[in-house]
Design a protein around this motif. Structure first.
Motif, PDB file in Angstrom:
ATOM      1  N   VAL A 150       0.805  -1.180  -0.188  1.00  0.00           N
ATOM      2  CA  VAL A 150      -0.003  -0.033   0.040  1.00  0.00           C
ATOM      3  C   VAL A 150       0.935   1.181  -0.019  1.00  0.00           C
ATOM      4  O   VAL A 150       0.418   2.279  -0.476  1.00  0.00           O
ATOM      5  N   SER A 204      -3.767   3.295  -3.468  1.00  0.00           N
ATOM      6  CA  SER A 204      -3.199   2.200  -3.662  1.00  0.00           C
ATOM      7  C   SER A 204      -4.209   1.061  -3.176  1.00  0.00           C
ATOM      8  O   SER A 204      -4.489  -0.246  -3.768  1.00  0.00           O
ATOM      9  N   LEU A 205      -5.137   1.206  -2.074  1.00  0.00           N
ATOM     10  CA  LEU A 205      -6.263   0.450  -1.643  1.00  0.00           C
ATOM     11  C   LEU A 205      -7.439   0.219  -2.835  1.00  0.00           C
ATOM     12  O   LEU A 205      -7.736  -1.044  -2.916  1.00  0.00           O
TER      13      LEU A 205
END
Length: 302
Positions: A150, A204-205
Motif C-alpha cells: 500500500v 493504493s487500496l
C-alpha cells in the motif's frame, strides 16, 4: 402526547448532518485493512523499541480514522516531535509523531542511561536527532512491510520538527489517515501517532499505483467510444396524436404518417439523426441505402 413520547420521537427522527468539509470517508473494507496493517506495525515497532532502548516496550492501536490535516494538527500538543517523511514520486508527506519527553527518554536508554525523574520536554540536539532518526528509519521499514504494497518503497526522513503549530506538512483541508498508537514502557505510557496522506493510501487500496499519478493513455477514450455498440433505427416523419386515439387503437386500424413515398427515411442513433436512407433489400433481408449524411452541428452554416 406526553413529554417522554415527544422525546422518543425526536430521538428516532434525529439525522446525522453531512459534513461537506470531510466529504471523503473510508469504506469498511479499507478501514479494516488499515487497522490490520497498523496493528502489525505496532507489534513490530514495539519489538524494535524494546531492542533499541534495552527495556520492555509495548505499542498498541487506539484508533484509525480519516481527518483533515488541520484537525490532526490541532489534536497535537504545541511542543512535540514530528518526524516528517517524503514519499517517492509524490509531493505528499507522512508524519510519525511522539512526545518530546518520550524521545529524550529513548535517547537516554539507547546510550545506556537510566531514566531518573520526569523526562524533559525540549527539542532534540543534533546528536539526539541522529539517534532518533536511525531508530525511526528502521520503524519506517517495518511500516512499509506491514502495509504490504500500500505504501511505496523508499520513504525517507526529510526532517525532525518540534512545533505542531508551525509545521505545515499539508494543506489544512487535505484528507489524511491518522493512527493513534499508545506506547507503554517502564517509565509510564504516552501516545504516538502516524499520519499518512489519504490521496496515496486510498488510491493504493483501490488498486491504483501508489507512487504514480493516474494518467489515461492518449486515445484510450476514443478507442473505447469507437468500439461501443449502438442501435440504428429507420424513422418515418413523426405524427402527433391525442391520448384517446392511442387508447382506442385496435387490430386492423390504419394509421397514416405525413411521410411521402418518395421521401427518404431518417437513419437514427438514439435521438440523433446521422443520415437519410431509402428502403432496399439485401438477399432475403430488408436493408437501407444511405442517400445523404447529416452534417455535424459545427459544420452547419447559417
Amino acid at each position: 402526547m406526553d413529554e417522554g413520547a415527544r422525546s422518543a420521537v425526536r430521538t428516532e427522527t434525529e439525522v446525522e448532518l453531512y459534513d461537506f468539509g470531510r466529504s471523503t470517508t473510508l469504506s469498511r473494507e479499507h478501514a479494516r485493512i488499515l487497522e490490520m496493517s497498523f496493528e502489525a506495525f505496532a507489534r513490530q515497532w514495539g519489538s524494535l523499541l524494546s531492542a533499541r532502548t534495552h527495556g520492555r516496550s509495548q505499542v498498541g492501536v487506539a484508533s484509525v480514522s480519516m481527518q483533515t490535516y488541520d484537525e490532526y494538527a490541532r489534536s497535537l500538543p504545541p511542543a512535540t516531535t514530528l518526524v516528517v517523511c517524503a514519499l517517492p514520486g509524490s509531493d505528499a508527506r507522512a508524519v510519525i509523531q511522539f512526545p518530546a519527553s518520550l524521545a529524550t527518554a529513548w535517547v537516554v536508554q539507547m546510550v545506556g542511561g537510566r531514566l531518573g525523574g520526569e523526562p524533559q520536554e525540549r527539542p532534540l540536539t543534533h546528536i539526539e536527532q541522529a539517534l532518533v532518526r536511525g531508530m525511526i528509519t528502521d520503524a519506517i521499514d517495518h511500516l512499509i512491510r506491514s502495509f504490504d504494497g500500500v505504501l511505496p518503497e523508499g520513504i525517507s526522513i526529510t526532517g525532525i520538527q518540534h512545533s505542531s503549530q508551525f509545521s505545515q506538512v499539508a494543506a489544512a483541508n487535505d484528507p489524511v489517515i491518522v493512527a493513534v498508537l499508545p506506547i507503554g514502557f517502564a517509565g509510564g505510557s504516552a501516545n504516538a501517532s502516524v499520519m499518512l496522506p489519504a490521496s496515496v493510501v486510498v488510491r493504493s487500496l483501490a488498486g491504483g499505483p501508489a507512487n504514480t499519478p493516474e494518467v489515461t493513455p492518449p486515445g484510450t477514450i476514443d478507442r473505447q467510444v469507437e468500439r461501443a455498440p449502438v442501435d440504428l433505427a429507420l424513422r418515418l416523419a413523426p405524427r402527433s396524436i391525442r391520448p384517446h386515439e392511442v387508447l382506442d387503437l385496435s387490430v386492423g386500424d390504419l394509421i397514416t404518417f405525413p411521410h411521402t413515398a418518395d421521401r427518404p427515411l431518417e437513419l437514427m442513433v438514439g435521438d440523433q439523426s446521422i443520415a437519410t436512407a431509402a428502403v432496399g433489400t439485401s438477399g432475403a433481408r430488408l436493408a437501407c441505402v444511405v442517400t445523404a449524411t447529416t452534417p455535424e452541428p459545427a459544420q452547419e452554416h447559417p
